[in-house]
Structure formats: C-alpha cells, structure tokens
Design an enzyme around this catalytic site. Structure first.
Site, PDB file in Angstrom:
ATOM      1  N   GLY A  59      58.524  13.380  33.589  1.00  0.00           N
ATOM      2  CA  GLY A  59      57.174  13.398  33.045  1.00  0.00           C
ATOM      3  C   GLY A  59      56.644  14.815  33.062  1.00  0.00           C
ATOM      4  O   GLY A  59      57.305  15.731  33.547  1.00  0.00           O
ATOM      5  N   GLY A 110      55.260  17.565  34.443  1.00  0.00           N
ATOM      6  CA  GLY A 110      54.952  18.011  35.795  1.00  0.00           C
ATOM      7  C   GLY A 110      53.887  19.093  35.821  1.00  0.00           C
ATOM      8  O   GLY A 110      53.218  19.308  36.826  1.00  0.00           O
ATOM      9  N   ARG A 111      53.769  19.781  34.688  1.00  0.00           N
ATOM     10  CA  ARG A 111      52.815  20.901  34.642  1.00  0.00           C
ATOM     11  C   ARG A 111      52.152  21.007  33.268  1.00  0.00           C
ATOM     12  O   ARG A 111      51.749  22.084  32.849  1.00  0.00           O
ATOM     13  CB  ARG A 111      53.529  22.198  34.961  1.00  0.00           C
ATOM     14  CG  ARG A 111      54.754  22.425  34.083  1.00  0.00           C
ATOM     15  CD  ARG A 111      55.219  23.833  34.163  1.00  0.00           C
ATOM     16  NE  ARG A 111      56.497  24.006  33.490  1.00  0.00           N
ATOM     17  CZ  ARG A 111      57.058  25.175  33.298  1.00  0.00           C
ATOM     18  NH1 ARG A 111      56.466  26.265  33.719  1.00  0.00           N
ATOM     19  NH2 ARG A 111      58.209  25.258  32.682  1.00  0.00           N
ATOM     20  N   ARG A 149      50.270  24.494  22.900  1.00  0.00           N
ATOM     21  CA  ARG A 149      51.193  24.304  21.781  1.00  0.00           C
ATOM     22  C   ARG A 149      50.856  23.032  21.009  1.00  0.00           C
ATOM     23  O   ARG A 149      50.296  22.079  21.559  1.00  0.00           O
ATOM     24  CB  ARG A 149      52.642  24.284  22.263  1.00  0.00           C
ATOM     25  CG  ARG A 149      53.019  23.038  23.031  1.00  0.00           C
ATOM     26  CD  ARG A 149      54.489  23.075  23.438  1.00  0.00           C
ATOM     27  NE  ARG A 149      54.866  21.907  24.212  1.00  0.00           N
ATOM     28  CZ  ARG A 149      55.983  21.790  24.901  1.00  0.00           C
ATOM     29  NH1 ARG A 149      56.859  22.778  24.941  1.00  0.00           N
ATOM     30  NH2 ARG A 149      56.266  20.685  25.567  1.00  0.00           N
ATOM     31  N   ARG A 207      59.968  11.790  22.985  1.00  0.00           N
ATOM     32  CA  ARG A 207      61.314  12.306  23.213  1.00  0.00           C
ATOM     33  C   ARG A 207      62.290  11.145  23.313  1.00  0.00           C
ATOM     34  O   ARG A 207      61.867   9.991  23.493  1.00  0.00           O
ATOM     35  CB  ARG A 207      61.352  13.062  24.555  1.00  0.00           C
ATOM     36  CG  ARG A 207      60.270  14.092  24.715  1.00  0.00           C
ATOM     37  CD  ARG A 207      59.785  14.180  26.165  1.00  0.00           C
ATOM     38  NE  ARG A 207      58.563  14.982  26.258  1.00  0.00           N
ATOM     39  CZ  ARG A 207      58.530  16.270  26.527  1.00  0.00           C
ATOM     40  NH1 ARG A 207      59.645  16.910  26.780  1.00  0.00           N
ATOM     41  NH2 ARG A 207      57.401  16.933  26.548  1.00  0.00           N
ATOM     42  N   ASP A 232      65.312  14.518  27.626  1.00  0.00           N
ATOM     43  CA  ASP A 232      63.850  14.668  27.641  1.00  0.00           C
ATOM     44  C   ASP A 232      63.409  15.903  26.868  1.00  0.00           C
ATOM     45  O   ASP A 232      62.214  16.135  26.709  1.00  0.00           O
ATOM     46  CB  ASP A 232      63.324  14.722  29.081  1.00  0.00           C
ATOM     47  CG  ASP A 232      64.025  15.766  29.923  1.00  0.00           C
ATOM     48  OD1 ASP A 232      65.258  15.701  30.028  1.00  0.00           O
ATOM     49  OD2 ASP A 232      63.349  16.652  30.463  1.00  0.00           O
ATOM     50  N   ASN A 233      64.367  16.675  26.375  1.00  0.00           N
ATOM     51  CA  ASN A 233      64.019  17.839  25.565  1.00  0.00           C
ATOM     52  C   ASN A 233      64.459  17.666  24.109  1.00  0.00           C
ATOM     53  O   ASN A 233      64.560  18.641  23.372  1.00  0.00           O
ATOM     54  CB  ASN A 233      64.653  19.100  26.150  1.00  0.00           C
ATOM     55  CG  ASN A 233      63.972  19.542  27.436  1.00  0.00           C
ATOM     56  OD1 ASN A 233      62.827  19.188  27.683  1.00  0.00           O
ATOM     57  ND2 ASN A 233      64.666  20.309  28.242  1.00  0.00           N
TER      58      ASN A 233
HETATM   59  P1  AMP Z   1      62.013  21.664  31.433  1.00  0.00           P
HETATM   60  O1  AMP Z   1      63.401  22.030  31.858  1.00  0.00           O
HETATM   61  O2  AMP Z   1      61.090  22.846  31.310  1.00  0.00           O
HETATM   62  O3  AMP Z   1      61.991  20.808  30.223  1.00  0.00           O
HETATM   63  O4  AMP Z   1      61.387  20.847  32.646  1.00  0.00           O
HETATM   64  C1  AMP Z   1      61.974  19.659  33.149  1.00  0.00           C
HETATM   65  C2  AMP Z   1      60.965  18.894  33.977  1.00  0.00           C
HETATM   66  O5  AMP Z   1      60.510  19.663  35.101  1.00  0.00           O
HETATM   67  C3  AMP Z   1      59.724  18.508  33.222  1.00  0.00           C
HETATM   68  O6  AMP Z   1      59.391  17.209  33.612  1.00  0.00           O
HETATM   69  C4  AMP Z   1      58.686  19.512  33.655  1.00  0.00           C
HETATM   70  O7  AMP Z   1      57.395  18.993  33.585  1.00  0.00           O
HETATM   71  C5  AMP Z   1      59.111  19.787  35.081  1.00  0.00           C
HETATM   72  N1  AMP Z   1      58.741  21.155  35.523  1.00  0.00           N
HETATM   73  C6  AMP Z   1      59.299  22.315  35.156  1.00  0.00           C
HETATM   74  N2  AMP Z   1      58.720  23.352  35.776  1.00  0.00           N
HETATM   75  C7  AMP Z   1      57.749  22.844  36.571  1.00  0.00           C
HETATM   76  C8  AMP Z   1      56.772  23.411  37.469  1.00  0.00           C
HETATM   77  N3  AMP Z   1      56.688  24.720  37.692  1.00  0.00           N
HETATM   78  N4  AMP Z   1      55.938  22.543  38.102  1.00  0.00           N
HETATM   79  C9  AMP Z   1      56.021  21.222  37.917  1.00  0.00           C
HETATM   80  N5  AMP Z   1      56.907  20.646  37.086  1.00  0.00           N
HETATM   81  C10 AMP Z   1      57.768  21.434  36.412  1.00  0.00           C
HETATM   82 MG    MG Z   2      61.195  19.575  29.046  1.00  0.00          MG
END
Ligand code: AMP
Ligand code: MG
Length: 484
Positions: free
Chosen positions: A88, A90-91, A175, A182, A251-252
């Site tokens: 989900g 996270g940020r 954005r 997804r 998820d991407n």
């Molecule tokens: P991503 O690889 O950027 O697509 O991130 C994968 C997952 O990790 C997603 O669910 C993001 O929301 C979470 N995520 C990545 N970086 C952070 C962060 N600094 N704090 C909290 N969640 C994160």
């Molecule tokens: Mg992602």
C-alpha cells in the site's frame, strides 16, 4: 484559504476496503520548487495559485480544499517474485481525482507526504534527489511519447531526512496518473478470496479505462487482454529507448499501461541486455533484456487474480487466461518489431534485419541512442559516425548496412528514419546524477538545463553536444536505489 480544486473521489466512494482515509502533515517550510505549468493548464488547474504559499500547502498535503478526500491506497504485489499480500501507499496520499476540461479523469497523488498505516518500517518521506529524478524522467518519457504518470510539482518541505549519504532535503512529488490501479490492486482482494469486492474493482477499472466493456459477458477476460495490449505496447516502447524500469514488481505495473514509480530506473547507454542499475537487483531479474518476460509473468499474476471472474469453472478459466497470455506474447513481439522498424525508417517490419542489428551490437559497446541518430547520415552512404560507435566495426556491420539500405529503398524510405523517430537527448545517467547532486546542494541550474533538453528530445540545440554523449568509458557504473 486552500487552493480551490474541485476534486472528485470515485475511488474512495466505490472501493471501500481498498484504502484508509488519511491526512497529510504540516511541514516546517513548504516551498514549490518546480511547477509543471503546462500540465497544470492541461488539468485545468490555476498554475498561479499553485505556485504561491497556498499552493505549497496543497502540494505537500498540509492544507486541502473541502472537496479532497485524502486516502492511502492498499494493494498487494509480487516483489522480486515473492508475494506480499499487504502493501500500500506507505508514503503517498491520493488527494482525489481531477476531471480536466476535456472530460478526462486524473488522479492527483502526493509522494513523500508522511507515514501511513502501510509504511511498514519506512519513514514515509522522500528526499529531493529521487523526487527530481521522477520529475525529470517522467517528463522525458512523456516527451518521448511513452504513456506515463506526470509530474505536476516538486516541493521542498524545509526539513531534512536521513538517507544513506546523511541528511538530505525533504521533498514531496505531486503527480498525476490516469489512475493508480495496479496489478497488485487486483491481487489484494484475490489473495483474500473476496470475490465480490474483486468484481467491484473490475467494474470500477472497466468504467475508468475500458468503458466499452461495461456489461460485456466476458468482461474479465477482455479486460485482461486490454491490459496486456497496453502493457505490451508500453514495454516495447521502453525497449526502443533503452529504458530500464528497474523494479517491475506487480505493484508497479499499472492497469492503464502508464509507466509508474520511477525509482531505480535508468536509460542504458552502451547496449547490453544484462544492464541493470538497481542496487538491490542482484540477480538481474529486471535487467533490460528481461523486461518482456517479466511483462508476461506479471500479466499471468493479473490473470490468476481475475480467474474467479473469468469463469466459474477454474480449469476453463485457466485455459482462457492462458490464451490471452499467449496473445499478448505475440502482440508484444509485433509491437517490438514495430518500434524498431520505425526507428529504422521502415514501414514494414523486417524481423531478420532487426534481430541482426541486435546481434551486431553485442559486445561492441555501441551507444544505443547514438546508433539510431547516426542512421540518417548512414542512409546517405556516410557511415563513419555510425561505424565509430562500434569497438570493432567489421564486415558484418557493412553487410547489415547494405541490407538495411536495400530494405529502405525497397520500401521507398531511402532517406532513412525521420529525426523525430529517434531522440537525441535522453536523461543520461551521469548527467542525471550530476544534476541531482547539484540540486541537493542547492544549485538547480544543471537540473533545469537537463530538463529543458529532455523535454524536447528530438531537437538538436547549439552547444547541446554534451547532453547527447554517453558517459566516458572510464566513468564509474551508476547505481540507483528504490524507495528513497
Ligand atoms: P516502490 O519500490 O517505491 O514502489 O515502493 C514499494 C513500497 O514501499 C510501496 O508500498 C511504498 O509505499 C513503500 N515505501 C517506499 N519507500 C518508503 C518510505 N520511505 N516510507 C514508507 N514507505 C515506503
Ligand atoms: Mg511502487
């Protein structure tokens, strides 16, 4: 007074269970560093208002208009092949949807807006370098004609965030996307066996992306096929640009077929199918040459999630879904041939010629982007610049050029590809790194200059030579990081 934006909230209204309502937070000193005024206009937003103090409050999530119903979206996903049932935002914070003056719906999402219940161990933050990377690369992709999420703004928050190199400026990216649905969104309900909710999600996705399938008896299967077609086209376009997404977890991968989540992404300079930049991709799962296989693997995960909606008889559902995967494999191949045919100036793809070209590059250290820019001259018989890109240009290159010229002549395309078929300026890694480094130190000039080049990727400018060159051979290998 918050900036007035008429948000709609169809996702929050229609899909209970797929998000948590959430709020942004206050920042010490939010500032709009970059605003994409062209995109703001396209979205029907007041660029001037967004640029000011209230704009900074909105674009960092601190103060929103009443129409916003901010949420963090839930999803699941296969990450590097392993299934995580509960991921989900996270940020990130989905502020809501904007219907633009042409009637098209766009999500507006903030990234780096603070921890959410999905943050797991993360700090919920983003820092300036990665925010600017996503801004730059997504805008470059858009200019290159590749479906992508768009960067509306990059803001600084006024505080500092700890990362591997010490304290860095905190930042938030705003954005837009045609949606944030997804493959992993479907996996979320599928993994929980919630068939009714899965059906609601499918109906929602169809209404948003494939409205002509509404009410169709085989809607789930045809939806799968549409997603496959969009993603096949997308990955073929990536391949035609030497783009490596870097973290093609399910998820991407969007349902819309837009490129999303520019983390450890990069463009390949010298051709090598094994190229990978991500610090965590030790096996090369998401290397350049593996992207088409991963596209199909991810689509198979979507197919699995949709099985109960495809047919109540599981075996029949599997047989039908497998057919769609095979259709997508064929479709990808056609798209890939079409992309490279266009790059070669051919109207009719010639698979022998295109495959031989990839062979020709192997082990030769050929700069992928420069090769295609050298073709128009080579079509006129001046192939010195092209040959100079090869470590050891030999007879096989001469033979290939002869075959290519013959194919062009036979197709009445004797001038070779049009300049606009092949970009001159892509976000070269060494330039991106230098620009992000300078921006982190407070100097935005190199970033802005690079952004200007990649926003007009086909047009040569005087003095722009350094933007078109690959990194020097002895330059250190660039490593990129996710989630930073
Ligand atoms: P991503 O690889 O950027 O697509 O991130 C994968 C997952 O990790 C997603 O669910 C993001 O929301 C979470 N995520 C990545 N970086 C952070 C962060 N600094 N704090 C909290 N969640 C994160
Ligand atoms: Mg992602």
């Amino acid at each position: 007074m918050p900036v007035a934006i008429q948000f709609e909230n169809s996702y929050a209204t229609d899909l209970p269970g797929l998000y948590v309502p959430w709020q942004g937070k206050e920042w010490p000193d939010p500032q709009v560093l970059l605003l994409n005024t062209t995109l703001a206009q396209t979205l029907g937003l007041d660029a001037q208002a967004l640029q000011g103090c209230e704009g900074a409050q909105l674009l960092t999530g601190a103060a929103l208009p009443d129409t916003a119903r901010p949420i963090a979206q839930a999803y699941a996903g296969h990450q590097f092949g392993g299934f995580a049932p509960q991921l989900g935002d996270g940020r990130a914070l989905l502020l809501g949807e904007i219907v633009d003056p042409r009637g098209q719906r766009h999500d507006l999402q903030l990234k780096g807006s603070g921890r959410t219940p999905f943050a797991r161990g993360g700090d919920g933050r983003a820092v300036l370098g990665p925010v600017l990377r996503e801004y730059l690369v997504s805008e470059a992709m858009h200019a290159l004609g590749v479906p992508t999420t768009r960067a509306l703004a990059a803001c600084t928050t006024g505080d500092r965030v700890l990362r591997q190199n010490g304290l860095e400026p905190g930042a938030v990216l705003a954005r837009s996307a045609s949606s944030h649905l997804r493959v992993g969104t479907f996996q979320f309900f599928a993994a929980r066996g919630e068939r009714d909710k899965l059906r609601l999600l499918l109906d929602y996705a169809i209404a948003r992306h494939d409205p002509d399938l509404t009410g169709a008896s085989d809607a789930a299967l045809r939806f799968l096929e549409r997603v496959g077609a969009r993603q096949a086209r997308l990955v073929a376009q990536w391949m035609g640009l030497g783009f490596i997404h870097g973290v093609m977890n399910t998820d991407n991968m969007t349902i819309s077929g837009e490129t999303i989540d520019y983390g450890p992404c990069a463009f390949m300079d010298r051709y090598d199918p094994a190229t990978v930049f991500s610090s965590i991709d030790h096996q090369g799962r998401y290397c350049y040459g593996n992207q088409p296989a991963i596209l199909l693997w991810n689509l198979a995960r979507l197919a699995e999630a949709l099985l109960p909606l495809i047919d109540t008889d599981e075996e029949r559902a599997i047989a039908r879904a497998s057919e769609v995967i095979e259709t997508t494999r064929t479709r990808y191949r056609e798209e890939w041939l079409g992309v490279f045919a266009a790059k070669l100036g051919l109207r009719v793809p010639d698979s022998g010629l295109i495959e031989a070209m990839h062979q020709l590059w192997t082990g030769q250290g050929v700069d992928f982007t420069s090769f295609f820019r050298a073709l128009p001259e080579a079509a006129q018989g001046r192939d010195d610049a092209l040959a100079a890109l090869f470590a050891e240009p030999g007879q096989d290159l001469a033979d290939w050029l002869a075959a290519w010229r013959a194919a062009c002549d036979a197709q009445g395309a004797g001038d070779g590809p049009a300049r606009k078929a092949n970009p001159l300026y892509i976000p070269r890694n060494h330039l991106v790194e230098a620009a992000l480094g300078a921006a982190t130190e407070g100097d935005m000039a190199p970033f802005l200059a690079l952004l200007e080049r990649v926003q007009r990727p086909f047009t040569a400018v005087e003095g722009g030579e350094e933007y078109a060159r690959p990194a020097p051979l002895n330059a250190p290998q660039i490593v990129t990081f996710c989630g930073t």
